[in-house]
Design an enzyme around this catalytic site. Sequence first.
Site, PDB file in Angstrom:
ATOM      1  N   LYS A   1       0.883  -1.369   0.007  1.00  0.00           N
ATOM      2  CA  LYS A   1       0.078  -0.022  -0.012  1.00  0.00           C
ATOM      3  C   LYS A   1       0.875   1.175   0.028  1.00  0.00           C
ATOM      4  O   LYS A   1       0.541   2.217  -0.520  1.00  0.00           O
ATOM      5  CB  LYS A   1      -0.928  -0.061   1.403  1.00  0.00           C
TER       6      LYS A   1
HETATM    7  C1  LIG Z   1      -4.223  -4.636   0.228  1.00  0.00           C
HETATM    8  C2  LIG Z   1      -3.325  -6.024   0.194  1.00  0.00           C
HETATM    9  C3  LIG Z   1      -3.766  -7.026  -0.950  1.00  0.00           C
HETATM   10  C4  LIG Z   1      -4.732  -6.879  -1.779  1.00  0.00           C
HETATM   11  O1  LIG Z   1      -4.604  -5.780  -2.569  1.00  0.00           O
HETATM   12  P1  LIG Z   1      -6.078  -5.419  -3.353  1.00  0.00           P
HETATM   13  O2  LIG Z   1      -5.319  -4.307  -4.153  1.00  0.00           O
HETATM   14  O3  LIG Z   1      -6.937  -4.926  -2.398  1.00  0.00           O
HETATM   15  O4  LIG Z   1      -6.401  -6.491  -4.512  1.00  0.00           O
HETATM   16  C5  LIG Z   1      -2.462  -8.030  -0.814  1.00  0.00           C
HETATM   17  N1  LIG Z   1      -1.818  -8.069   0.187  1.00  0.00           N
HETATM   18  C6  LIG Z   1      -1.447  -7.195   1.146  1.00  0.00           C
HETATM   19  C7  LIG Z   1      -0.313  -7.349   1.939  1.00  0.00           C
HETATM   20  C8  LIG Z   1      -2.350  -6.113   1.161  1.00  0.00           C
HETATM   21  O5  LIG Z   1      -1.748  -5.287   2.069  1.00  0.00           O
END
Ligand SMILES: *Cc1c(COP(=O)(O)O)cnc(C)c1O
Length: 496
Positions: free
Chosen positions: A112
């Site tokens: 993120k």
């Molecule tokens: C948010 C997240 C995901 C999923 O990503 P999306 O964009 O919501 O599909 C997968 N792994 C981690 C560690 C995340 O923080």
Amino acid sequence: MQILYKSTRGGEKDISASRAVLNGLACDGGLYVPDSFPKLRVSLEDLSKMNYRDLAYEVMSLFLTDYTEEELRRCIDSAYDSKFDVPEIAPLHKADGAYFLELFHGKTIAFKDMALSILPYLMTTAARKNNITNKICILTATSGDTGKAAMAGFQDVPGTEIIVFYPEGGVSPVQERQMRTQKGENTHVVAIKGNFDDAQTGVKKIFGDREMNEEMASHGIQFSSANSINIGRLVPQAAYYVYAYATLVRDGVIKAGDPINVVVPTGNFGNILAAYYAKQIGLPVGKLICASNENKVLFDFFSTGIYDRNRPFILTSSPSMDILVSSNLERLIYLIADRDAAKTASLMKALSDGGRYEITPEMRAKLSDFVGGYAAEDEVFATIHKIYTKDHYVIDPHTAVAATVYDRYEKKTGDTTPTVIASTASPYKFARNVLHAIDAAKYDPMTDLEQFDALHEVSGVKIPAAIEEIKTAPIRHSTVAEIGEMKDVIRKMLGI
Ligand SMILES: *Cc1c(COP(=O)(O)O)cnc(C)c1O
């Protein structure tokens, strides 16, 4: 070429990129989508010679066309700097026959950070461009990683407040501690008595609540979103898929123009959609492999054409993927419906009314780029164990979901196209489960703090600053609320 944005549900059109970033969600509840896809201006060969920042500029400037070059470069340079603990920003690591794209070298050690370290700059620049003087209040529902990454990005950014809602008991201990120790005068954290979908639905309702928005406006406040529905998160994410490709070219693994496959551990469908957007602008991507955990609503969707959230919500070792309503799928639905907003809106209405919709055979036929797969909990642990034993590489449970799905895909199809696996979190963020997978008898009895040292020994990877920080930082946030109390909590936190 100027790119304008419209709502997937038809209620807004001709919105500039900076407006779309500011608004987050369209007023009809739809998501902003570009009215057409731009194409890469620079050859793949030339991209392979660029550093992360210059390459990110090439990708992002295609979509964010009303930002000037100077504005956008300033946003990029401010975001992708020494906050990241490696100069490549998003390095590739070869293991188990695939290339792991490590997206966890930012402040909060999850992917993120790739988008949320730039979103505050994109948003404050957008406010300036559009002569907005209101305070911007970011509302965010988090399944664990978004909340911390968003707060880290917005911490003490002038003219902003940020309120994060997370499901009580639905995030990992490290994730919870990271959020509750968040510093900054403008950061607020709320544990919600419900699951992630309850929190996300609650936040979306507030965005669409006219009275609440008017009440805020009378106090000089406007809401915006840092969730992956914001186009300002999607666009920076497309950049790292191009960068991964460029790295493979530079390293001589592929020649410019050769296809690659991409595997993404998926929750809200944001990260994989960014890979799809990268493909639309000209990146040679073959298959997009969508990996789910036991909450396999997307796997079922790709297998049957039916999206059905009516099922038990399972808490897994990959909590950031414990999601039954994948918001960003709406952008794909819109595209496979040939940009028919009325059709998209009616499917989304069916989803919110009955929790289910079914796409037409014509729409299904347009999903051939995608492959769905899922991994059960025991497989996730086995994969972590296997890759550690075989290649001495330690991956987190989210990444292990993707690696499991990839393994099965390759065995089943014999497709040996070079493959990039999005590695979405540092194993340190999920140390307990990772060490359990490696040697339960040895590591389960350890305390959290002992485990961080053990993981350092096992992996040879330095303990990230984010972990050092939570060892000592004091708890600053303790609010717990019912779903029905979200609006009152917001008023209280904003001093209204
Ligand atoms: C948010 C997240 C995901 C999923 O990503 P999306 O964009 O919501 O599909 C997968 N792994 C981690 C560690 C995340 O923080």
